[in-house]
Design an enzyme around this catalytic site. Sequence first.
Site, mmCIF file in Angstrom:
data_model
loop_
_atom_site.group_PDB
_atom_site.id
_atom_site.type_symbol
_atom_site.label_atom_id
_atom_site.label_comp_id
_atom_site.label_asym_id
_atom_site.label_seq_id
_atom_site.Cartn_x
_atom_site.Cartn_y
_atom_site.Cartn_z
ATOM 1 N N TYR A 185 -0.844 -33.775 -58.934
ATOM 2 C CA TYR A 185 0.426 -34.240 -58.383
ATOM 3 C C TYR A 185 0.447 -34.107 -56.862
ATOM 4 C CZ TYR A 185 5.402 -34.532 -57.319
ATOM 5 O OH TYR A 185 6.613 -34.885 -56.776
ATOM 6 N N LYS A 200 0.709 -37.027 -53.779
ATOM 7 C CA LYS A 200 1.718 -37.043 -52.727
ATOM 8 C C LYS A 200 1.072 -37.028 -51.345
ATOM 9 C CE LYS A 200 5.413 -37.431 -55.136
ATOM 10 N NZ LYS A 200 6.245 -38.656 -55.025
#
Length: 234
Positions: A141, A145
């Site tokens: 994750y 980002k």
Amino acid sequence: MTTLQGAVVLVTGANGGLGTEFVQQALERGAAKVYATARTPREWSDDRVVALALDVTDAASIAEAASIAADTTVVVNNAGALAPSTMLDADLGEVRALFETNVFGPLAVAQAFAPVLIANGGGALVDIHSALSWHAAGNAYSATKAAFWSVTNSLRLELAPHGTQVVGVHLGYTDTPMIADLDVPKGRPDDIVRRVYDGVESGEHEVLADDTAVYVKSVLSRPVVEQYPQLAAS
């Protein structure tokens, strides 16, 4: 700078906690219309809201949305997914799928809507990142980002000559359904969105939407072992 008064706003991931706030607060600031997009759109009680199907991982869906929402002046690239698995143990197919949703999907939305924004006077593209863009959490994750942050920085340079304001937004944990199971301090979605729209309307290129984002960016220049104390322990 871009005003929300009279704007036509498109929000991806509009059914989520942040997405709902982006829709509602755009209306409160005087938006003429808001396209509330999601894979499965829901009903809204305000006539100014147009529920629109949009899957950011589906090129045909994005193209159709761009055709329907050709009057858009502000795009909020908010849709995203969460996958907490560690990098070494992660299934590569799941990692690729996460990058499709969190990186390539928003980029595809930007590519499709950039001509729309330019045709309508420039407008604004708002990309929702994370404080984890700057601090690895040991999972895919945070890697997505970080990649999305870099994409936004490039988009900002490419769209600036066309008068399009590109706003990168960073925030820590926020009290939304996506992280409801995490036992961590969380910010309020309404506070986050208020700061984002304040930044859009004041002409900012980047919004640090909470104290977590401010702190994480402030320590980026420190040595790696200071940013990640667990390295010293090992």
